[in-house]
Design an enzyme around this catalytic site. Structure first.
Site, PDB file in Angstrom:
ATOM      1  N   THR A 248      -8.858   0.532  15.482  1.00 22.71           N
ATOM      2  CA  THR A 248      -8.846  -0.254  16.723  1.00 22.71           C
ATOM      3  C   THR A 248      -9.225   0.593  17.933  1.00 22.71           C
ATOM      4  O   THR A 248      -9.059   1.817  17.919  1.00 22.71           O
ATOM      5  CB  THR A 248      -7.423  -0.827  16.933  1.00 22.71           C
ATOM      6  OG1 THR A 248      -7.332  -1.389  18.227  1.00 22.71           O
ATOM      7  CG2 THR A 248      -6.354   0.246  16.816  1.00 22.71           C
ATOM      8  N   ASP A 249      -9.658  -0.092  18.988  1.00 23.83           N
ATOM      9  CA  ASP A 249      -9.958   0.621  20.244  1.00 23.83           C
ATOM     10  C   ASP A 249      -8.679   1.024  20.979  1.00 23.83           C
ATOM     11  O   ASP A 249      -8.728   1.818  21.920  1.00 23.83           O
ATOM     12  CB  ASP A 249     -10.841  -0.239  21.160  1.00 23.83           C
ATOM     13  CG  ASP A 249     -10.222  -1.570  21.566  1.00 23.83           C
ATOM     14  OD1 ASP A 249      -9.096  -1.875  21.116  1.00 23.83           O
ATOM     15  OD2 ASP A 249     -10.860  -2.307  22.341  1.00 23.83           O
ATOM     16  N   GLU A 250      -7.522   0.474  20.554  1.00 27.59           N
ATOM     17  CA  GLU A 250      -6.274   0.776  21.284  1.00 27.59           C
ATOM     18  C   GLU A 250      -5.880   2.241  21.173  1.00 27.59           C
ATOM     19  O   GLU A 250      -5.060   2.724  21.956  1.00 27.59           O
ATOM     20  CB  GLU A 250      -5.123  -0.106  20.776  1.00 27.59           C
ATOM     21  CG  GLU A 250      -5.432  -1.565  20.925  1.00 27.59           C
ATOM     22  CD  GLU A 250      -4.214  -2.446  21.119  1.00 27.59           C
ATOM     23  OE1 GLU A 250      -3.105  -1.935  21.295  1.00 27.59           O
ATOM     24  OE2 GLU A 250      -4.401  -3.667  21.101  1.00 27.59           O
TER      25      GLU A 250
ATOM     26  N   TYR B 256       2.309   0.484  18.166  1.00 22.85           N
ATOM     27  CA  TYR B 256       1.197   0.067  17.276  1.00 22.85           C
ATOM     28  C   TYR B 256       0.027   1.038  17.406  1.00 22.85           C
ATOM     29  O   TYR B 256      -0.476   1.562  16.409  1.00 22.85           O
ATOM     30  CB  TYR B 256       0.752  -1.362  17.625  1.00 22.85           C
ATOM     31  CG  TYR B 256      -0.618  -1.710  17.086  1.00 22.85           C
ATOM     32  CD1 TYR B 256      -0.839  -1.846  15.707  1.00 22.85           C
ATOM     33  CD2 TYR B 256      -1.717  -1.895  17.937  1.00 22.85           C
ATOM     34  CE1 TYR B 256      -2.098  -2.144  15.202  1.00 22.85           C
ATOM     35  CE2 TYR B 256      -2.976  -2.203  17.444  1.00 22.85           C
ATOM     36  CZ  TYR B 256      -3.162  -2.325  16.080  1.00 22.85           C
ATOM     37  OH  TYR B 256      -4.417  -2.625  15.585  1.00 22.85           O
TER      38      TYR B 256
ATOM     39  N   ILE C  16       0.831  -1.222   0.000  1.00 23.02           N
ATOM     40  CA  ILE C  16       0.000   0.000   0.000  1.00 23.02           C
ATOM     41  C   ILE C  16       0.858   1.261   0.000  1.00 23.02           C
ATOM     42  O   ILE C  16       0.351   2.348  -0.269  1.00 23.02           O
ATOM     43  CB  ILE C  16      -0.991   0.051   1.194  1.00 23.02           C
ATOM     44  CG1 ILE C  16      -0.255  -0.060   2.539  1.00 23.02           C
ATOM     45  CG2 ILE C  16      -2.076  -1.007   1.063  1.00 23.02           C
ATOM     46  CD1 ILE C  16      -1.101   0.345   3.733  1.00 23.02           C
TER      47      ILE C  16
ATOM     48  N   ARG D 299       4.222  -7.379  29.467  1.00 17.05           N
ATOM     49  CA  ARG D 299       4.472  -6.554  28.271  1.00 17.05           C
ATOM     50  C   ARG D 299       4.776  -5.129  28.739  1.00 17.05           C
ATOM     51  O   ARG D 299       4.010  -4.579  29.555  1.00 17.05           O
ATOM     52  CB  ARG D 299       3.196  -6.588  27.423  1.00 17.05           C
ATOM     53  CG  ARG D 299       3.164  -5.660  26.235  1.00 17.05           C
ATOM     54  CD  ARG D 299       1.785  -5.684  25.545  1.00 17.05           C
ATOM     55  NE  ARG D 299       1.605  -6.816  24.672  1.00 17.05           N
ATOM     56  CZ  ARG D 299       0.460  -7.085  24.023  1.00 17.05           C
ATOM     57  NH1 ARG D 299      -0.599  -6.302  24.177  1.00 17.05           N
ATOM     58  NH2 ARG D 299       0.362  -8.122  23.231  1.00 17.05           N
ATOM     59  N   PRO D 300       5.847  -4.475  28.231  1.00 17.51           N
ATOM     60  CA  PRO D 300       6.105  -3.084  28.634  1.00 17.51           C
ATOM     61  C   PRO D 300       4.927  -2.186  28.231  1.00 17.51           C
ATOM     62  O   PRO D 300       4.399  -2.321  27.125  1.00 17.51           O
ATOM     63  CB  PRO D 300       7.361  -2.692  27.840  1.00 17.51           C
ATOM     64  CG  PRO D 300       7.955  -3.979  27.365  1.00 17.51           C
ATOM     65  CD  PRO D 300       6.842  -4.981  27.281  1.00 17.51           C
TER      66      PRO D 300
ATOM     67  N   SER E  58       0.653   4.404  15.933  1.00 15.56           N
ATOM     68  CA  SER E  58       0.628   4.436  14.462  1.00 15.56           C
ATOM     69  C   SER E  58      -0.807   4.343  13.944  1.00 15.56           C
ATOM     70  O   SER E  58      -1.155   4.976  12.949  1.00 15.56           O
ATOM     71  CB  SER E  58       1.510   3.321  13.886  1.00 15.56           C
ATOM     72  OG  SER E  58       0.955   2.043  14.163  1.00 15.56           O
ATOM     73  N   LYS E  59      -1.655   3.580  14.627  1.00 15.57           N
ATOM     74  CA  LYS E  59      -3.063   3.512  14.207  1.00 15.57           C
ATOM     75  C   LYS E  59      -3.758   4.847  14.493  1.00 15.57           C
ATOM     76  O   LYS E  59      -4.583   5.318  13.704  1.00 15.57           O
ATOM     77  CB  LYS E  59      -3.797   2.367  14.916  1.00 15.57           C
ATOM     78  CG  LYS E  59      -3.406   0.973  14.487  1.00 15.57           C
ATOM     79  CD  LYS E  59      -3.713   0.655  13.019  1.00 15.57           C
ATOM     80  CE  LYS E  59      -5.180   0.504  12.734  1.00 15.57           C
ATOM     81  NZ  LYS E  59      -5.428   0.013  11.342  1.00 15.57           N
TER      82      LYS E  59
ATOM     83  N   ALA F  34      -2.241  -3.533   7.664  1.00 17.19           N
ATOM     84  CA  ALA F  34      -1.522  -2.906   8.773  1.00 17.19           C
ATOM     85  C   ALA F  34      -0.548  -3.909   9.359  1.00 17.19           C
ATOM     86  O   ALA F  34      -0.678  -5.108   9.155  1.00 17.19           O
ATOM     87  CB  ALA F  34      -2.504  -2.464   9.868  1.00 17.19           C
TER      88      ALA F  34
END
Ligand code: NAD
Ligand code: DAU
Length: 363
Positions: free
Chosen positions: A138-140, A164, A64, A296-297, A167-168, A87
């Site tokens: 995403t909800d993140e 991540y 893309i 996870r950090p 970036s989203k 993604a």
């Protein structure tokens, strides 16, 4: 050709959600699909092998971020919509190697938006009125919730915490800007954690199923009390189809299953299902395989989605409960061992070593 019969361009259609979307689309919708996918480690053309020879399906192996390629595809196929899944999607990979996330999720979305806008300018009449750019997010992007906080709604301020998520979030802002500034008819969905068939076994649910079947440790990060709001992937796909058909241009819709569970609860449920569905397993009870490991950090503690807007305005609701969806998912992995073997070869083993090798087992 009627508007409904004109093709759609899907990006990332060989990944987990994209492939479920494409397969469901052919079962339910009349229009052709052009699938542009780079086939990273997460993209698997085998998933879509049932579409080989289908005259409505075109696979394009490409990136893309390649503006000329995207522009040529738009000119050649004249799609009525772009549904943008492509993604880099795994939080742990974004922590250990963020570069690809910025490239694909930000530059790639920018490239698509610019090409889509140029193409949109060439359209007229019903073709122009009907064109949509649907960004799958995403909800993140909303960050993390405390136990007592209300669920994320469409007005919740963005506060992304991982590379991540950042970036989203950047890609969401670009989509918003292309609508606001250039008038591109965009739609956006921000969805919670998906699970179901064809989920790459780096993510919690398929990783736990595949590890348990082989008697490997089930690595639970930290105390395992982080909360996610789980949605069966086919319900996410139906939400995207609904928004594409009926959503208001420029709007965003939160999508979720109203199904908050701690990671530990999810892993325990999976172990119980495997005990029941694989009674001959020598690893029963599978719960004995659970191992708490280094967290996870920056681990987000809780996600929860308020999906009342899409239900109220567009009439969408999930069809699957967590119990039915999880049972279907485990059964799918039990009957699709060849697919699992195909995606868990050399590079996958290296990833497992890289991500888990240095995590310490904790009490
Ligand atoms: P995935 O990692 O399984 O698949 C991503 C796909 O995109 C792969 O087929 C890959 O080959 C392709 N791709 C990657 N980089 C590309 C590039 N530069 N050009 C073309 N193709 C490229 O991801 P997924 O879980 O299916 O997620 C799809 C989308 O949904 C993502 O945008 C993700 O942010 C979003 N999302 C995922 C979830 C979830 O729980 N998995 C939840 C909400 C939103
Ligand atoms: O919320 C939507 C997001 O859900 C999507 O945007 C992402 O693309 C998708 O990957 C997912 O992100 P998560 O980080 O929530 O999913 P993951 O499956 O990686 O992890 C789910 C939870 O399980 C999380 O709290 C971390 C934990 N976990 C994960 C793995 C892989 C473990 O405890 N052990 C593990 O080995």
């Amino acid at each position: 050709m009627t508007q409904e019969n004109r093709p759609i361009l899907v990006t990332g259609g060989a990944g987990f959600i994209g492939s479920n979307f494409v397969l469901d689309w052919f079962a339910l919708e009349p229009s052709p699909v052009i699938n542009l996918d780079k086939l990273t480690y997460a993209g698997n053309p085998l998933t879509l092998s049932s579409l080989e020879g289908n005259p409505g399906y075109t696979f394009v192996h490409g990136d893309i971020c390649d503006g000329d390629l995207v522009a040529n595809l738009l000119t050649k196929y004249r799609p009525r919509a772009i549904v943008h899944f492509a993604a880099e999607s795994h939080v742990d990979r974004s922590i250990l190697g963020p570069e690809a996330f910025l490239k694909t999720n930000i530059d790639g979305t920018f490239t698509l938006l610019r090409a889509a806008q140029a193409y949109y300018q060439t359209l007229e009449g019903v073709e122009k009125e009907g064109f949509r750019f649907h960004h799958v997010s995403t909800d993140e992007v909303f960050g993390t919730l405390k136990p007592e906080d209300p669920a994320f709604h469409e007005e919740t301020p963005y506060a992304p915490n991982s590379p991540y998520a950042a970036s989203k979030a950047a890609s969401d802002h670009l989509v918003r800007a292309w609508h606001h500034t250039y008038g591109l008819p965009t739609l956006m969905t921000n969805c919670s954690n998906n699970y179901g068939p064809y989920h790459f076994p780096e993510k919690l649910i398929p990783l736990m199923i595949t590890h348990a079947l082989e008697g490997k440790p089930l690595p639970v990060y930290g105390d395992g009390l982080q909360v996610r709001d789980w949605l069966y992937v086919k319900d996410h796909c139906s939400a995207i189809r609904t928004v594409l058909a009926k959503g208001t241009v420029g709007e965003t819709y939160n999508v979720g299953g109203c199904n908050q569970r701690t990671n530990l609860e999810v892993v325990n449920l999976l172990c119980e299902l495997l005990d029941e569905l694989v009674p001959e397993s020598k690893f029963r009870p599978h719960k004995q395989l659970i191992q708490f490991v280094t967290d996870r950090p920056g681990h987000d503690r809780r996600y929860a989605i308020d999906a009342r807007k899409i239900e109220r305005e567009l009439g969408w609701k999930p069809a699957e409960s967590f119990d039915t969806g999880l049972r279907k998912t485990v059964k799918w992995y039990l009957s699709n061992t060849a697919w699992v073997e195909g995606v868990t070869s050399g590079a996958y083993k290296q990833w497992i070593e890289k991500n888990y090798g240095s995590r310490k087992a904790e009490q």
